[in-house]
Motif scaffolding. Structure first.
Motif, PDB file in Angstrom:
ATOM      1  N   ALA A  54       0.932  -1.400  -0.040  1.00 43.04           N
ATOM      2  CA  ALA A  54       0.076   0.096   0.347  1.00 43.04           C
ATOM      3  C   ALA A  54       0.910   0.620  -0.391  1.00 43.04           C
ATOM      4  O   ALA A  54       0.124   2.209  -0.503  1.00 43.04           O
ATOM      5  N   ILE A  55       2.341   1.370   0.881  1.00 45.93           N
ATOM      6  CA  ILE A  55       2.694   2.329   0.350  1.00 45.93           C
ATOM      7  C   ILE A  55       3.797   2.178  -0.800  1.00 45.93           C
ATOM      8  O   ILE A  55       3.968   3.842  -0.999  1.00 45.93           O
ATOM      9  N   ALA A  56       3.723   1.389  -1.417  1.00 46.60           N
ATOM     10  CA  ALA A  56       4.522   1.614  -2.545  1.00 46.60           C
ATOM     11  C   ALA A  56       3.650   2.113  -3.585  1.00 46.60           C
ATOM     12  O   ALA A  56       4.181   2.519  -4.083  1.00 46.60           O
ATOM     13  N   THR A  57       2.631   1.400  -3.470  1.00 42.92           N
ATOM     14  CA  THR A  57       1.091   1.822  -4.285  1.00 42.92           C
ATOM     15  C   THR A  57       0.892   3.753  -3.868  1.00 42.92           C
ATOM     16  O   THR A  57       0.807   4.526  -5.218  1.00 42.92           O
ATOM     17  N   TRP A  58       1.320   3.869  -2.669  1.00 45.55           N
ATOM     18  CA  TRP A  58       1.085   5.817  -2.621  1.00 45.55           C
ATOM     19  C   TRP A  58       1.619   6.255  -3.397  1.00 45.55           C
ATOM     20  O   TRP A  58       1.947   7.786  -4.551  1.00 45.55           O
ATOM     21  N   GLN A  59       3.524   5.769  -3.589  1.00 45.43           N
ATOM     22  CA  GLN A  59       4.781   6.445  -3.923  1.00 45.43           C
ATOM     23  C   GLN A  59       4.286   6.600  -5.044  1.00 45.43           C
ATOM     24  O   GLN A  59       4.835   7.178  -6.427  1.00 45.43           O
ATOM     25  N   ALA A  60       4.248   5.096  -6.306  1.00 44.56           N
ATOM     26  CA  ALA A  60       3.537   5.022  -7.219  1.00 44.56           C
ATOM     27  C   ALA A  60       3.076   6.006  -7.690  1.00 44.56           C
ATOM     28  O   ALA A  60       3.421   6.351  -9.229  1.00 44.56           O
ATOM     29  N   VAL A  61       2.155   6.093  -7.773  1.00 44.24           N
ATOM     30  CA  VAL A  61       1.008   6.846  -7.893  1.00 44.24           C
ATOM     31  C   VAL A  61       1.580   8.816  -7.683  1.00 44.24           C
ATOM     32  O   VAL A  61       1.434   9.384  -8.673  1.00 44.24           O
ATOM     33  N   GLU A  62       1.713   8.893  -6.779  1.00 45.86           N
ATOM     34  CA  GLU A  62       2.291  10.324  -6.566  1.00 45.86           C
ATOM     35  C   GLU A  62       4.011  10.885  -7.681  1.00 45.86           C
ATOM     36  O   GLU A  62       4.053  11.558  -7.894  1.00 45.86           O
ATOM     37  N   ARG A  63       3.819   9.654  -8.342  1.00 44.66           N
ATOM     38  CA  ARG A  63       5.437   9.906  -9.283  1.00 44.66           C
ATOM     39  C   ARG A  63       5.131  10.020  -9.803  1.00 44.66           C
ATOM     40  O   ARG A  63       5.253  10.254 -10.625  1.00 44.66           O
ATOM     41  N   VAL A  64       4.615   8.492 -10.531  1.00 41.96           N
ATOM     42  CA  VAL A  64       3.693   8.670 -12.509  1.00 41.96           C
ATOM     43  C   VAL A  64       3.045   9.132 -12.510  1.00 41.96           C
ATOM     44  O   VAL A  64       2.251   9.717 -13.414  1.00 41.96           O
ATOM     45  N   MET A 124      -1.499  10.077 -13.071  1.00 35.88           N
ATOM     46  CA  MET A 124      -2.582   9.608 -13.382  1.00 35.88           C
ATOM     47  C   MET A 124      -2.066  10.320 -15.255  1.00 35.88           C
ATOM     48  O   MET A 124      -1.722  10.946 -15.299  1.00 35.88           O
ATOM     49  N   PRO A 125      -2.135   8.914 -15.897  1.00 40.73           N
ATOM     50  CA  PRO A 125      -3.582   7.472 -15.891  1.00 40.73           C
ATOM     51  C   PRO A 125      -3.101   6.500 -15.768  1.00 40.73           C
ATOM     52  O   PRO A 125      -3.729   5.463 -15.239  1.00 40.73           O
ATOM     53  N   GLU A 126      -1.870   6.398 -15.642  1.00 40.09           N
ATOM     54  CA  GLU A 126      -0.848   5.154 -15.470  1.00 40.09           C
ATOM     55  C   GLU A 126      -0.870   4.683 -14.015  1.00 40.09           C
ATOM     56  O   GLU A 126      -1.039   3.783 -13.750  1.00 40.09           O
ATOM     57  N   GLY A 127      -1.352   5.762 -13.122  1.00 43.02           N
ATOM     58  CA  GLY A 127      -1.575   6.058 -11.476  1.00 43.02           C
ATOM     59  C   GLY A 127      -2.214   4.529 -11.560  1.00 43.02           C
ATOM     60  O   GLY A 127      -2.634   4.100 -10.051  1.00 43.02           O
ATOM     61  N   ARG A 128      -3.105   4.955 -12.363  1.00 40.76           N
ATOM     62  CA  ARG A 128      -4.285   3.645 -12.034  1.00 40.76           C
ATOM     63  C   ARG A 128      -4.769   2.229 -11.993  1.00 40.76           C
ATOM     64  O   ARG A 128      -4.619   1.039 -11.369  1.00 40.76           O
ATOM     65  N   ILE A 129      -2.986   1.557 -12.359  1.00 42.96           N
ATOM     66  CA  ILE A 129      -2.405   0.531 -12.799  1.00 42.96           C
ATOM     67  C   ILE A 129      -1.770  -0.189 -11.403  1.00 42.96           C
ATOM     68  O   ILE A 129      -2.564  -0.970 -10.441  1.00 42.96           O
ATOM     69  N   PRO A 130      -1.537   0.448 -10.774  1.00 44.37           N
ATOM     70  CA  PRO A 130      -0.441   0.606  -9.184  1.00 44.37           C
ATOM     71  C   PRO A 130      -1.979   0.187  -8.126  1.00 44.37           C
ATOM     72  O   PRO A 130      -2.419  -0.712  -7.219  1.00 44.37           O
ATOM     73  N   LEU A 131      -2.977   0.856  -7.989  1.00 38.87           N
ATOM     74  CA  LEU A 131      -4.140   0.982  -7.750  1.00 38.87           C
ATOM     75  C   LEU A 131      -4.717   0.054  -7.486  1.00 38.87           C
ATOM     76  O   LEU A 131      -5.085  -0.616  -6.835  1.00 38.87           O
ATOM     77  N   SER A 132      -5.523  -0.764  -9.278  1.00 41.19           N
ATOM     78  CA  SER A 132      -5.574  -1.900  -9.485  1.00 41.19           C
ATOM     79  C   SER A 132      -4.836  -2.677  -8.815  1.00 41.19           C
ATOM     80  O   SER A 132      -5.821  -3.512  -7.951  1.00 41.19           O
ATOM     81  N   GLN A 133      -3.662  -2.944  -8.667  1.00 36.44           N
ATOM     82  CA  GLN A 133      -2.736  -3.458  -8.016  1.00 36.44           C
ATOM     83  C   GLN A 133      -2.550  -4.020  -6.772  1.00 36.44           C
ATOM     84  O   GLN A 133      -3.583  -5.134  -5.885  1.00 36.44           O
ATOM     85  N   CYS A 134      -2.824  -3.056  -6.212  1.00 33.43           N
ATOM     86  CA  CYS A 134      -2.819  -2.748  -4.194  1.00 33.43           C
ATOM     87  C   CYS A 134      -4.686  -3.520  -4.264  1.00 33.43           C
ATOM     88  O   CYS A 134      -5.167  -3.737  -3.065  1.00 33.43           O
ATOM     89  N   THR A 135      -5.583  -2.604  -4.907  1.00 35.25           N
ATOM     90  CA  THR A 135      -6.878  -3.016  -4.715  1.00 35.25           C
ATOM     91  C   THR A 135      -7.178  -4.562  -4.644  1.00 35.25           C
ATOM     92  O   THR A 135      -7.952  -4.864  -3.560  1.00 35.25           O
TER      93      THR A 135
END
Length: 419
Positions: free
Chosen positions: A292-302, A304-315
């Motif tokens: 979850a923390i890695a997802t937060w960092q990934a979304v913050e760094r990449v 959207m719209p690419e951030g949807r992918i780690p969000l989906s993985q984590c979800t």
């Protein structure tokens, strides 16, 4: 086309076909029955989604009471306009004041209505799309009957749709699949549905066949309604979290898609995933929180719209992972005890720090048993303050879920039935 529509070209269709009596009103069956049984005029608040009938019900009530009415929108009006109505009521007698979007009024503006409502100078009918518990003064709410309206069902939308075509004497037919698309787009909002119909009728004639491509051309792209400041925002994130907790990854992904498409802040979603990973999964899967923390960092760094992918993985991982709230319950139980007994203990000498000779002379750290010097790196020791014995509290109760079962077995091995 029928004169109802042609003679009122500047009047929106939804207003032109507004129900004139109770028998024409569609939906909100229980609310309507309750309203019709009210013995005398009384102040009322309607809250519910757009297009569910709040304004129409206000008109029908006022009509049945045979009282003068004044309409004000809290978006464009203020205390000046309200006081003018209050002054008129004092001169002429009781007036029904319909306030639309009352949640737009500040607390002090709402307070200005209290005396007039209390003394019966005005009958206040207010409407809001927001939960009144959050946006309307409690003092004002206590003086009003509150009715919650719901979005229209597809069957109710269909009835309104067909009734409108009948009133307009319109001969054009709509295939069932296209009507369903209109109902999907309007999402239980009668005003939006009639707005769509009006645009279609203005853009076509009675003999023209309406196709899916024609419909898309007329109505354009369907935009999801998602107000980040409204109750729907909290309802959707609540449904998202509860779907995660209920181990339904498909439902969780659906609500995630709603939030993403609606323009929700992806970092808000990521933060909620971090909280959920610790609160609802905890030690049942120690991979959850780092992911979850890695997802937060990934979304913050990449972004959207690419951030949807780690969000989906984590979800999907969090929804599928074993669940345990044992750690969450443990800290809350410990906090409660600390608040209740915060002055009833002192740290035992053998657990105290001994940085100086003075501390050592006081006995700090004396007789402490270093676990790594013992077999299995464990030794039975008293770690609570002495006042907690002989029955020290047990805050953490590990479950048999996932990896937490290993922790439970390890604690049982060391402490026996104590853990």
């Amino acid at each position: 086309m029928d004169s109802l529509f042609s003679q009122n070209k500047q009047v929106p269709l939804a207003h032109a076909v507004r129900p004139k009596n109770w028998s024409e009103f569609v939906g909100q069956t229980q609310v309507v029955q309750s309203l019709k049984s009210i013995p005398k005029p009384t102040s009322i608040l309607f809250y519910g989604p757009p297009g569910s009938g709040k304004t129409t019900l206000a008109h029908l009530l006022t009509q049945s009471w045979s009282l003068e009415k004044r309409y004000l929108s809290c978006v464009t009006s203020g205390l000046k306009e309200v006081r003018e109505v209050l002054d008129e009521a004092k001169r002429r007698g009781t007036i029904v004041l319909f306030l639309d979007e009352i949640h737009r009024f500040s607390s002090s503006q709402q307070d200005a209505l209290l005396s007039a409502v209390e003394e019966g100078e005005i009958i206040l009918i207010a409407a809001t799309t927001e939960n009144p518990s959050f946006r309307v003064n409690k003092a004002l709410l206590s003086r009003m009957l509150v009715y919650r309206l719901t979005s229209l069902s597809e069957a109710e939308e269909n009835y309104i749709f067909e009734s409108c075509l009948t009133k307009l004497n319109h001969k054009q037919t709509f295939p069932e699949d296209l009507k369903k698309e209109l109902f999907r787009r309007s999402s239980g909002d009668a005003r939006k549905l009639l707005g769509y119909l009006e645009r279609i009728l203005n853009a076509t004639n009675d003999t023209e066949k309406i196709t899916e491509s024609k419909l898309a051309e007329i109505l354009g792209e369907n935009v999801i309604f998602y107000d980040k400041n409204s109750e729907s925002h909290y309802d959707i994130i609540s449904a998202f979290i509860k779907s995660l907790r209920g181990s339904d990854p498909d439902a969780a992904i659906f609500y995630l898609a709603l939030m993403i498409e609606g323009g929700e802040d992806p970092l808000f979603i990521a933060r909620r995933l971090v909280i959920f990973a610790s609160e609802d999964i905890g030690n049942a899967s120690v991979h959850a929180l780092p992911l979850a923390i890695a997802t937060w960092q990934a979304v913050e760094r990449v972004g959207m719209p690419e951030g949807r992918i780690p969000l989906s993985q984590c979800t999907t991982f969090l929804a599928s992972a074993p669940k345990s709230n044992a750690s969450y319950l443990a800290i809350d139980k410990a906090l409660q005890m600390v608040r209740e007994r915060k002055r009833e203990f002192q740290i035992p000498n053998h657990l105290r720090n001994a940085p100086t000779a003075t501390h050592k002379n006081e006995g700090a750290g004396k007789d402490y048993q270093y676990p790594h010097d013992f077999p299995d790196h464990f030794v039975r020791e008293k770690y609570f303050p002495d006042s907690f014995y002989p029955n020290p509290p047990e805050f953490y109760e590990p479950t048999n879920q996932g990896m937490e079962k290993n922790l439970k077995d390890q604690l049982r091995k060391h402490w026996g039935d104590k853990k």
